[in-house]
Design a protein around this motif. Structure first.
Motif, PDB file in Angstrom:
ATOM      1  N   PHE A 153      40.599  37.382  62.385  1.00 13.05           N
ATOM      2  CA  PHE A 153      40.296  37.708  63.774  1.00 13.05           C
ATOM      3  C   PHE A 153      40.212  36.461  64.652  1.00 13.05           C
ATOM      4  O   PHE A 153      40.726  36.433  65.757  1.00 13.05           O
ATOM      5  CB  PHE A 153      38.987  38.500  63.867  1.00 13.05           C
ATOM      6  CG  PHE A 153      39.014  39.752  63.038  1.00 13.05           C
ATOM      7  CD1 PHE A 153      39.684  40.883  63.479  1.00 13.05           C
ATOM      8  CD2 PHE A 153      38.408  39.793  61.794  1.00 13.05           C
ATOM      9  CE1 PHE A 153      39.743  42.031  62.711  1.00 13.05           C
ATOM     10  CE2 PHE A 153      38.457  40.936  61.012  1.00 13.05           C
ATOM     11  CZ  PHE A 153      39.122  42.059  61.463  1.00 13.05           C
ATOM     12  N   CYS A 154      39.529  35.414  64.153  1.00 14.71           N
ATOM     13  CA  CYS A 154      39.240  34.246  64.995  1.00 14.71           C
ATOM     14  C   CYS A 154      40.185  33.077  64.755  1.00 14.71           C
ATOM     15  O   CYS A 154      40.176  32.118  65.522  1.00 14.71           O
ATOM     16  CB  CYS A 154      37.820  33.740  64.743  1.00 14.71           C
ATOM     17  SG  CYS A 154      36.563  34.989  64.987  1.00 14.71           S
ATOM     18  N   CYS A 163      32.699  36.048  64.041  1.00 14.94           N
ATOM     19  CA  CYS A 163      32.837  37.426  64.500  1.00 14.94           C
ATOM     20  C   CYS A 163      32.084  38.426  63.612  1.00 14.94           C
ATOM     21  O   CYS A 163      32.125  39.629  63.871  1.00 14.94           O
ATOM     22  CB  CYS A 163      34.320  37.798  64.554  1.00 14.94           C
ATOM     23  SG  CYS A 163      35.118  37.724  62.938  1.00 14.94           S
ATOM     24  N   HIS A 179      32.731  36.237  58.069  1.00 16.45           N
ATOM     25  CA  HIS A 179      32.668  35.180  59.084  1.00 16.45           C
ATOM     26  C   HIS A 179      31.314  35.241  59.786  1.00 16.45           C
ATOM     27  O   HIS A 179      31.189  35.702  60.916  1.00 16.45           O
ATOM     28  CB  HIS A 179      33.822  35.350  60.078  1.00 16.45           C
ATOM     29  CG  HIS A 179      34.014  34.150  60.951  1.00 16.45           C
ATOM     30  ND1 HIS A 179      34.916  34.116  61.967  1.00 16.45           N
ATOM     31  CD2 HIS A 179      33.406  32.932  60.945  1.00 16.45           C
ATOM     32  CE1 HIS A 179      34.854  32.935  62.569  1.00 16.45           C
ATOM     33  NE2 HIS A 179      33.944  32.208  61.963  1.00 16.45           N
ATOM     34  N   CYS A 186      40.185  33.065  59.428  1.00 19.51           N
ATOM     35  CA  CYS A 186      39.611  34.377  59.716  1.00 19.51           C
ATOM     36  C   CYS A 186      40.727  35.219  60.346  1.00 19.51           C
ATOM     37  O   CYS A 186      41.385  34.760  61.275  1.00 19.51           O
ATOM     38  CB  CYS A 186      38.436  34.248  60.680  1.00 19.51           C
ATOM     39  SG  CYS A 186      37.860  35.832  61.322  1.00 19.51           S
TER      40      CYS A 186
END
Ligand SMILES: [Zn+2]
Lengths: 93, 1001, 210
Positions: free
Chosen positions: A8-9, A63, A59, A6
């Motif tokens: 972001f994560c 998130c 996701h 991901c």
């Protein structure tokens, strides 16, 4: 089972994600200007390559962000993921 | 002495701990440390099973995971396990096992008659015989299933618990033999997080079967030292009795740990545990499996792998026979001859397909005085239930036939070795390729898609010293690639290297007659697939291993061809005239490596934990009231609340009447609620919904319909403007998550310029929906800050204030057609308010109602339910909802209205249906025809989508989708059932209060 | 105002407060769990790239906006903030505080494009700690919780068993090295998750705290 990065994560198990089909299919700005064939193309037709495929994921359990990913459909090698609006990684087209 | 084949000393069993067990009802004894197989052999039991197709008697042929014959039914009752390999069952006190595939017993089997008719059952027998006519299958199936039964499944629920673990590591090492242990030591010393998994209870792998040395001391001493060292590293986990059964993408592996050797005690907490391992690096030290030589009647009890004979002697102190012939094409089998000879077993002779082998091991064997019969092969085996003697002849110049005078040799065991196959199954699972090593006649791991490496025997390295070196190197490298660079200066262990001379690779070994005409050359012992079968497949036109495998069932038994596949492939290549067996391909190995209990896959997700039960704040009130439940997704919703003696219809009738004549209350907390805010919120709704939202006043509600881009209905619900830039959307219960996902998808991927945030608040609110003529009276008692009068608080409006002292939002929206108040309070107050309303409402006849009554009431009004009146192929126009389609803006799905399919005149349209007999409740899903005929089939013109009995209408009624339905008003149609056609009249879909006066009341 | 005893947490009906009295051999328990009910939880959405937004949040709460993925700011026993996504945070205040976190945030942010939504009622918090806490979570959660990777202050949205959760490691005991976690679970899933935790913890010994 894939290990999906991901943007972001970080890397998470595939079970946290949901596949969203082919990436970079833009909604036509003026649908009325399209012929029925062109509209059907947008609605239904997708490439299904053996090899590098740019696809959307969300996701869902993390998130909740949508993002794009370049994955080789024959080997499941992930060339990279990138945020909406960004360009695919080098080597993927 | 009961254990007549047990040596008085030697082996790694504990003679001070006898273990009692039964086999086919006979009480027997073995020792702690035995497997069932070694204990059976110790007791002189030769025939343990019958084969699958021909029901030929079979004995133990291996000592480990490759065993193809010795399958047993372990235990009885709820814990029984079918098709367990006797070679992998650790013996425990009280164990009970029986043979499978034979009745009444393995020594006398009625089904063995199949073997006399074997010419009728060649490869593809099932396909060819039973393919046509199709109807014939029904007849044959019964017979085949009876005859081909492989064990019995338990009939009762599994009493044991299973669980799962998700773990991460730097290095996963599969296999605890010398290479794997060395790798674990190296990786552990680097400080890596290591998991070392081995299928056996003891580490050591092949070292457990050998008498070799490391650093000049017994090899198992080194194993013990290694285990002690590893136990000191906090981040090293050793999993014994743990089979890595599957290896998947991105270094994900599935491991099955058996946590108790004793099947019957279930383990203290879990009998088995499934490990999901995500590793940075994987080291496959899975060893090698010996392959048998393929000679005529090589399935007789007493024919076994040379390494197995060695293992039984060295590890278990068991003599596999009293006169053993070792039959080989390589040097390794001489180890067996030497070990057995030194263990006091008479070696009749060594038969070698090679001429004058002169390696270190053959030389050592000859020095012991063991006879060598070289350049020869076994051409026949006598003795159906146990070898009595074998026939041996010399190979001709091309090794495709035999010459000379046959010689008979008395023996009771043939220990055969065709060389070793690296175990590359896991490498193959994860997408790795295999490459054929022509010189040695074996497949080794080729390119891999994973961050993995094969080492030791799994990599074709059969020297102990080489295995240790590869192990240390691989472990260190894996840790380093995982980011752990700490190095160790400890001295590496060494072992003696014994030079081995090359093997002579011959696949099917000749007899005096062409193959198939004298005895059977078995490739797959469990599925009874012979060389002749594979040759027939080649003649039948099968050109690849994958097709041949399915045609002959080679390698498709529970052992998945661990011994038979490679020789089978080679035989196919020969039959096709292909020089290199690698060119017909190897079958892709697929998980699981060995069978996995279904219970382990289910893990903890059984019983009440099978799937989450989602509960509303009022759930336990409903439960105490004795409601029946309807599953809506994972939610439990009250279906109806039966009182003593009531049928479902009685209860629903009572609830329906109360809603229309008094006051009724519904728990609507499960409806999806999405908080939408931002300056572009109204514009966003304009695009998502079919109708316009910009002009909706603050404090007002509006019904909305969402379409997919193909114009089909996706969801519906009421959305309320709670502020200038702030809306609260409701969705159907089942679609709550999907709709939020849909909104986010469009916002994030297509319209990131819109300034809107969506947040789910479904769970934040308890929703109590009051409806009926007395609803207002009741609610008035609970609020002093909201004017509930129809004038002050009209239909489709929102008011905020308090209800029963609790901060609340009240919506005047209705799904029943009655004057309704949907009260929303913070979820944790839901139960308190519900209880108070029930108490205070008693005087008005308050009645809780469930989803069934809700469905009846809304259908009386002709309100649709997404998913019931729609199925993904229904457009708003089909439902007569043109009124909700804006003509002045674009919205998702609008363009599709102009597609040809959308403009068809014969689309199905929503109508009402009234059964003419005023009694029959039509079946939902029932097909509708125009013609009252008994002929079948009849052209169908539609189907029933919803159907109920209405207490308010005092008759049954239904909603339906019917081709061109709106022009058929008043027409009579028929719903054909098994025994009759039910006549019904097409009507308007609104049956009750068509003017909607009650809504505003 | 309505009487507070009428307020029911999602696990109130299990009467967890009575359970410790029934448990035996507590010192051996490898797992300790409890419900931390009625915390204040405010969902905050906004653009972390906008300095005014981050500043306004800090001003309102006295703690920084955690902009690094999967982190928390503030002390777990006081008002703290969890990263939920690149434009989403959860502000958490301990139960029985009445400092109007939501109002403060709304006032501080009302000029900006953002969203402040009170979701205190949506989730409850299950606290778990003890020698085997990590093992129990490993049974149903695929996140790597090894101390070198996951430490106090880490937050993930993920799946535990068959339920979506937010997992926040709040502490690690300096002496024993045992971790403590807050598990945020949607209220409709709370009983399921609690039952699952009880079942998964059984082999380690389970202590329930009021
Ligand atoms: Zn994410």
């Amino acid at each position: 089972m894939l290990l999906i990065p991901c943007p972001f994560c970080g890397k998470r198990e595939e079970t946290e994600f949901h596949h969203g089909g082919e990436a970079h299919i833009e909604r036509p700005k003026d649908p009325d200007a399209l012929s029925d064939e062109a509209w059907a193309e947008y609605l239904f037709m997708r490439t299904n390559p053996k090899g590098v495929f740019l696809e959307r994921w969300v996701h869902l359990a993390g998130c909740r962000r949508w993002f794009n990913m370049a994955r080789n459909t024959a080997t499941n090698e992930i060339l990279g993921s990138y945020k909406i609006g960004e360009k695919p990684p080098k080597g993927a087209r | 002495m009961a254990q007549k084949n047990r040596l008085t000393e030697g082996g790694r069993i504990d003679r001070s701990k006898p273990v009692n067990f039964t086999f086919n009802g006979h009480p027997l004894q073995g020792y702690a440390g035995d497997t069932l197989a070694s204990a059976l052999l110790a007791n002189g039991i030769r025939v343990v099973a019958r084969s699958f197709k021909y029901h030929r008697p079979r004995g133990i042929m291996a000592a480990g995971v490759e065993e193809a014959n010795a399958l047993v039914q372990l235990e009885t009752g709820d814990r029984t396990l079918a098709n367990q390999q006797a070679t992998r069952i650790e013996l425990y006190e009280g164990l009970s096992a029986t043979s499978i595939n034979c009745w009444p017993g393995p020594n006398f089997d009625l089904m063995a008659i199949n073997s006399w008719f074997h010419r009728l059952m060649p490869a593809g027998f099932y396909y060819k015989t039973f393919m046509w006519p199709v109807a014939g299958w029904k007849f044959y199936e019964h017979f085949i299933r009876r005859a081909a039964g492989l064990g019995i499944s338990p009939r009762e629920a599994d009493p044991d618990q299973y669980d799962q673990m998700n773990v991460h590591c730097d290095v996963l090492i599969v296999g605890g033999g010398p290479a794997g242990l060395a790798a674990a030591l190296a990786a552990g010393r680097s400080g890596a997080r290591v998991i070392l998994a081995d299928e056996q209870a003891q580490l050591g792998g092949q070292l457990l079967n050998e008498r070799c040395e490391i650093n000049g001391k017994p090899a198992l001493d080194w194993v013990t030292t290694a285990e002690t060292e590893l136990a000191d590293y906090p981040d090293v986990t050793i999993l014994r009795r743990t089979t890595t059964f599957g290896y998947y993408d991105h270094n994900f592996a599935g491991l099955l740990e058996t946590r108790t050797a004793k099947l019957t005690d279930g383990g203290e907490h879990t009998r088995q545990r499934l490990w999901h391992v995500r590793a940075k690096r994987v080291v496959l030290a899975t060893g090698a499996l010996e392959r048998p030589l393929i000679f005529s009647d090589n399935d007789r009890p007493g024919v076994m792998l040379a390494n197995a004979a060695r293992s039984y002697l060295t590890r278990y102190g068991v003599k596999v026979g009293s006169r053993v012939v070792v039959f080989t094409n390589n040097d390794d089998a001489y180890r067996t001859a030497i070990a057995l000879f030194e263990g006091g077993v008479k070696i009749a002779c060594i038969i070698d397909t090679r001429s004058a082998p002169d390696g270190e091991l053959p030389t050592a064997a000859l020095a012991l005085g063991i006879e060598l019969v070289d350049n020869s092969t076994v051409t026949g085996v006598t003795g159906g239930r146990g070898i009595k003697s074998i026939e041996v002849m010399s190979l001709n110049a091309n090794a495709d036939g035999v010459t000379g005078v046959p010689r008979m040799i008395d023996c009771d065991v043939v220990a055969s070795s065709g060389g070793w196959n690296p175990v590359i199954h896991l490498h193959s699972h994860s997408g790795g390729k295999a490459k054929f090593d022509e010189a040695r006649g074996l497949f080794i791991a080729g390119e891999t898609l994973q961050a993995s490496v094969c080492i030791g025997a799994a990599n074709g390295e059969f020297q102990l010293d080489g295995c240790l070196k590869q192990g240390f190197q691989a472990g260190k490298k894996a840790a380093s690639l995982a980011g752990l660079k700490k190095s160790s200066r400890r001295k590496l262990p060494v072992a003696e290297t014994i030079d081995e001379t090359p093997a002579r690779i011959l696949w099917a070994l000749p007899t005096t007659k062409p193959i198939g005409e004298r005895g059977k050359h078995f490739l797959d012992l469990q599925h009874d697939v012979t060389v002749a079968d594979v040759q027939l497949a080649a003649r039948d036109g099968y050109k690849t291993d994958e097709h041949t495998k399915r045609y002959t069932t080679l390698g498709m038994a529970t052992d998945q061809g661990k011994t038979g596949n490679i020789p089978g492939m080679a035989v196919l290549a020969q039959a096709l005239g292909v020089e290199n067996p690698g060119d017909v391909g190897t079958t892709t190995f697929r998980p699981p490596y060995t069978p996995v209990t279904l219970g382990a896959f289910a893990g903890r997700n059984v019983g009440v934990l099978t799937d989450p039960v989602r509960m509303t704040p009022m759930h336990h009130w409903h439960e105490l009231s004795g409601c029946t439940w309807e599953d809506v997704g994972q939610w439990k919703r009250p279906w109806y609340y039966p009182q003593t003696g009531e049928t479902m219809q009685d209860a629903v009738n009572r609830e329906c009447l109360a809603a229309r004549n008094a006051v009724a209350i519904l728990d609507a907390s499960t409806l999806g609620k999405i908080d939408i805010q931002g300056p572009d919120a109204a514009e966003f709704l304009n695009r998502i919904y079919t109708n316009a939202w910009s002009k909706l006043a603050v404090g007002k509600c509006r019904y909305g319909l969402m379409l997919r881009e193909d114009g089909m209905i996706f969801d519906d619900g009421v959305t309320t403007r709670i502020g200038e830039n702030h809306f609260l959307m409701t969705t159907t219960t089942g679609n709550a998550a999907t709709v939020l996902g849909w909104l986010e998808e469009w916002l994030q991927t297509e319209w990131p310029d819109l300034k809107v945030y969506c947040n789910s608040v479904t769970e934040a609110w308890a929703t109590l929906s009051l409806c009926g003529p007395r609803a207002r009276d009741l609610l008035t008692e609970f609020t002093d800050d909201i004017d509930l009068s129809a004038e002050a608080f009209p239909f489709m409006a929102l008011r905020e204030g308090t209800v029963g002292g609790i901060a609340a939002r009240i919506f005047r929206i209705s799904f029943t057609g009655e004057s309704s108040f949907e009260v929303n309070v913070p979820a944790s107050y839901g139960l308190a308010l519900w209880t108070q309303l029930m108490n205070a409402g008693e005087k008005y006849g308050i009645t809780p109602y469930g989803t069934e009554t809700m469905h009846v009431l809304r259908a009386e009004k002709g309100y649709i339910i997404v998913g019931q009146e729609t199925d993904g192929t229904v457009m708003p126009q089909d439902l007569g909802m043109d009124w909700i389609l804006s003509k002045t803006k674009d919205f998702l799905g609008r363009r599709s209205f102009a597609r040809n399919d959308s403009m068809r005149a014969d689309r199905k349209q929503l109508v009402g249906l009234l059964p003419l007999d005023k009694q029959t409740v039509l079946e939902e899903g029932g097909q509708i025809v125009a013609e009252n005929s008994t002929a079948r089939p009849l052209p169908m013109i539609g189907h029933v989508t919803s159907s109920y009995f209405s207490a308010n209408l005092e008759r049954p009624f239904a909603l339906a989708l019917v081709t061109d339905g709106r022009s058929r008003m008043g027409e009579q149609v028929y719903i054909p059932m098994k025994d009759r056609n039910i006549p019904a009249e097409i009507t308007s879909p609104v049956f009750f209060d068509p003017e909607g006066e009650r809504l505003n009341g | 105002m309505v009487k507070s005893f009428l307020r029911q947490s999602p696990l109130a009906h299990l009467h967890l407060e009575a359970r410790p009295l029934m448990a035996e051999a507590l010192p051996a328990a490898g797992i300790s769990i409890s419900e931390c009910a009625h915390t204040t939880q405010i969902a905050v959405r906004g653009q972390s790239s906008d300095p005014a937004f981050a500043q306004a949040v800090t001003t309102a709460l006295g703690i920084a906006l955690p902009t690094d993925a999967c982190t928390a700011s503030g002390a777990p026993e006081r008002v703290h903030m969890l990263w939920m996504g690149p434009d989403e945070w959860l502000v958490v205040g301990p139960a029985k505080t009445d400092d109007r976190i939501g109002d403060k945030l709304e006032q501080a942010l009302n000029k900006l494009h953002c969203a402040v939504v009170d979701v205190s009622e949506s989730r409850t918090v299950v606290q778990i700690c003890g020698a085997n806490a990590r093992s129990v979570l490993d049974k149903g959660c695929s996140i790597d919780l090894h101390p070198t990777v996951f430490s106090p202050g880490r937050v993930v949205n993920t799946v535990l068993a068959r339920s979506h959760i937010t997992l926040h490691q709040t502490a690690i005991d300096a002496k024993s090295g045992f971790p403590s976690y807050d598990i945020y679970v949607h209220r409709s899933f709370a009983e399921y998750l609690w039952s699952w935790l009880e079942d998964a913890s059984r082999e380690y010994g389970l202590q329930m705290n009021p």
